[in-house]
Scaffold this active site. Structure first.
Site, short mmCIF file in Angstrom:
data_model
loop_
_atom_site.label_atom_id
_atom_site.label_comp_id
_atom_site.label_asym_id
_atom_site.label_seq_id
_atom_site.Cartn_x
_atom_site.Cartn_y
_atom_site.Cartn_z
N GLU A 128 1.01 -1.29 0.12
CA GLU A 128 -0.06 0.12 -0.08
C GLU A 128 1.00 1.26 -0.04
O GLU A 128 1.68 1.57 0.93
CB GLU A 128 -0.84 0.01 1.24
CG GLU A 128 -1.94 -1.10 1.28
CD GLU A 128 -2.65 -0.91 2.68
OE1 GLU A 128 -3.69 -1.65 2.57
OE2 GLU A 128 -2.23 -0.43 3.44
N ASP A 154 -5.19 9.09 10.96
CA ASP A 154 -4.03 8.56 11.31
C ASP A 154 -3.68 8.92 12.50
O ASP A 154 -3.90 9.98 13.21
CB ASP A 154 -2.98 8.86 10.22
CG ASP A 154 -3.03 8.12 8.90
OD1 ASP A 154 -3.19 6.95 9.23
OD2 ASP A 154 -3.36 8.75 8.01
#
Lengths: 407, 270
Positions: free
Chosen positions: B51, B62
């Site tokens: 990824e 995040d």
């Protein structure tokens, strides 16, 4: 009443105002947003919810607020008659309490025990801390460290009210970063936590819900001006950060197509990138923090840093309903520089005895600019907050008044 | 259309009863050039799918580890165009499947039609949009798929069945299951909600299922491999990159850690 006969009651079922708004969040937050939307829809139809909110707005917050004719200011400028909507008189010192009361009642209905919020200038943080104290809920406020520095008084007020103020050190350490951190908290604690978002921003249903809770400003102002003048105003002027006070006072006037709606953005130091927060002077549509709207960004889609002397306007995106009003030509948006806002604050203070919040001073400045050539017109300016919280910044910027020998 | 590299990977893994190890990396940290060699190191260690994280200024999903990586990458001038260049360099020497992993705004500004064409030309195999619900991103799926790219969407423990069905409908290649509520980051334990989510998802799709968020150790990878087709690890890799960024040992450390995770995942199937 929140549900008015206003024909402009967007958004669509997905939360879109024209192309703007919507829900751009990680999947984890989609169901919580859907639950919030359903809970709000049920509350909106519930007379007991309205009755309780109306009671709190009246007896606790101090609504309705006066619509005050600023006679000396109007005469000094020699043009338009300027009326001032006195949101600065509300409990906690700004309009933010309207939405905080609405959302805390909703959070209680949903069985939430913990409230989180972001704040820029600290007014929304203070309003949130206040209603959490009133309802006995846990309260965590996220605030950029730069904003904590420039709004120290409000940090102390929040703590005095029992809230935890968590400093945010990422990015530009201002409102945008505080929202990101609040979203991270919400993603983590969705089960017991309500995110009491303070502007007409973010994902559906927030822009609609926050607007509805603030629409009392415009509904009152419209009735008040009709009573005082027997006619509608020519222009309604309000500052726009995310846009909650502006959409709140604009909304009732949207069907009155003869009334000009003027949003005033932070023009900062200049209109160079990074020096301002005027989304319609350099921004373009994009996605930030759950919403599609005009945003200040570079060619790679990275969000730009912003600057404003007023923490509450220092944000890269404008609320989605404003974006649509701008595209449709129903409202116009203009920038006002830091310097003009500071000067307008002094003029208002010396002619009317009103020290405005720095945010609201941007709206005042635009009224001062327009009034001399608008003889025969009636303006309403939304004085969304009072300036007590900004005394430190006024002192930094008006050093000549702070000398021992000055008078 | 031929099956995508991603579909071929999961077909092979299923045939061999082997869990796929999916490795996330923030492209551009510490530099775009270095990302190419870090991807090679992870492949050498046994990663099956990469990824490639596109740095974004406001990464709301995040945690601190990837936030810091993102700040470093942006400070070093990383952009979507640069990330596609990384993919092109990797593809010259490798057939490893690559998924572009991004917040929506950089993709929107690049333009989806141009992105789909450029991503295919660079050797990218699919796109995952962190902050795009199927409701909003659905409109971009046809143009991405028409170019031959897979579209991977997230499913979460908070998603009711109706939403899981929509997620499956818009996904191809595999579905990414978020093991717990919260932001990305290393946790001491993998959440128990993962098994429940996998079971619910199995009811609505035959697509391969990968589980991520909070997986940091070989033992965690083994636990996840028992229930899912793929194991996603992100922050734990990024933490190693942060620690060894200035060291020539970085590639070997990364390869070694990848090997541990892959062995751990396989042990879960033994």
């Amino acid at each position: 009443m929140i549900t008015s006969s206003n024909p402009y009651n967007g958004p669509d079922s997905g939360g879109h105002f024209g192309p703007y708004g919507g829900r751009y969040v990680p999947e984890v937050l989609m169901n919580p947003l859907e639950e919030l939307e359903q809970a709000y829809a049920a509350a909106r139809e519930d007379p007991t919810f309205h009755a309780e909110l109306a009671g709190l707005l009246k007896d606790y917050a101090g609504r309705p607020t006066p619509l005050y004719f600023a006679k000396r200011l109007s005469e000094t400028l020699g043009g338009a008659k300027i009326y001032i909507k006195r949101e600065d008189l509300l409990h906690t010192g700004a309009h933010k309490i309207n939405n905080a009361l609405g959302q805390i009642l909703l959070a209680r209905r949903m069985g939430k025990e913990r409230i989180i919020a972001e704040t820029g200038a600290g007014q929304h943080g203070v309003a949130t801390a206040t209603v959490c104290a009133l309802f006995g809920m846990k309260c965590v406020i996220y605030m950029g460290e730069e904003d904590m520095r420039r709004q120290r008084l409000n940090v102390f007020r929040m703590r005095l009210l029992g809230a935890t103020v968590t400093g945010v050190t990422s990015g530009s350490r201002t409102l945008k970063d505080a929202i990101s951190e609040a979203m991270r908290d919400w993603v983590t604690n969705v089960g017991d936590t309500h995110y009491l978002l303070g502007s007409a921003l973010g994902s559906h249903p927030y822009p609609m819900m926050v607007r509805d809770f603030h629409s009392c400003m415009g509904i009152e102002a419209r009735a008040q001006i009709l009573e005082k003048e027997g006619r509608l105003p020519d222009q309604v002027i309000a500052c726009v950060g995310g846009g909650s006070n502006a959409i709140g006072i604009f909304h009732a006037f949207i069907p009155d197509v003869g009334v000009k709606l003027v949003g005033v953005e932070a023009g900062g130091r200049s209109l160079e990138p990074g020096q301002h927060a005027a989304r319609f002077a350099g921004g373009s549509p994009g996605v930030l923090q759950g919403c599609y709207s005009y945003v200040l960004q570079n060619g790679d889609g990275q969000i730009s840093l912003t600057h404003s002397v007023s923490a509450g306007l220092d944000y890269a995106m404008i609320g989605p309903e404003h974006a649509n009003l701008a595209d449709e030509g129903r409202a116009e948006y203009v920038p006002c520089s830091d310097a003009d806002a500071l000067e307008a604050a002094q003029i208002l203070a010396r002619t009317e005895g009103l020290i405005p919040a720095l945010e609201s001073a941007h709206g005042v400045a635009e009224a001062l600019r327009r009034a001399p050539s608008a003889s025969g017109q009636i303006f309403i300016v939304n004085l969304s907050g009072r300036g007590d919280k900004d005394i430190d910044i006024y002192r930094e910027n008006l050093k000549e008044l702070d000398e021992p020998e000055s008078n | 259309m031929n099956p995508s590299r991603i579909s071929q990977l999961f077909a092979r893994c299923r045939a061999e009863n082997e869990p796929a190890l999916i490795a996330y990396i923030t492209a551009g940290d510490p530099s775009l050039e270095r990302t190419v060699s870090l991807v090679e190191a992870m492949e050498l260690g046994g990663a099956d799918l990469i990824e490639l994280g596109v740095p974004f200024s406001d990464p709301i999903a995040d945690g601190p580890v990837i936030m810091r990586a993102t700040e470093r990458a942006l400070a070093n001038g990383a952009s979507l165009a640069g990330v596609l260049e990384v993919a092109r360099q990797v593809r010259k020497r490798s057939q490893i499947p690559m998924l572009l992993f991004s917040y929506l705004n950089p993709l929107l500004q690049y333009g989806f039609a141009k992105l789909a064409a450029d991503a295919v030309a660079a050797g990218i195999d699919g796109i995952l949009m962190t902050d795009a619900s199927v409701e909003e991103a659905g409109k971009f799926v046809p143009v991405v798929r028409a170019a031959g790219l897979d579209t991977v969407f997230l499913a979460a423990p908070t998603s009711p069945m109706a939403r899981l069905q929509k997620v499956a409908e818009y996904s191809s290649g595999f579905v990414y299951l978020v093991s717990r509520t919260g932001v990305t980051g290393v946790r001491d334990q993998v959440s128990g909600s993962a098994a429940e989510l996998v079971a619910k998802m199995r009811q609505v799709t035959d697509l391969p299922l990968a589980v991520g968020f909070g997986i940091a150790k070989a033992a965690d990878a083994g636990e996840v491999a028992k229930i899912a087709d793929g194991v996603v690890v992100g922050s734990a890799f990024v933490r190693i990159i942060e620690s060894y960024a200035g060291s020539p040992e970085l590639e070997s450390k990364l390869a070694e850690f990848t090997r541990e995770l892959k062995e751990g995942a396989k042990a879960g199937r033994a």
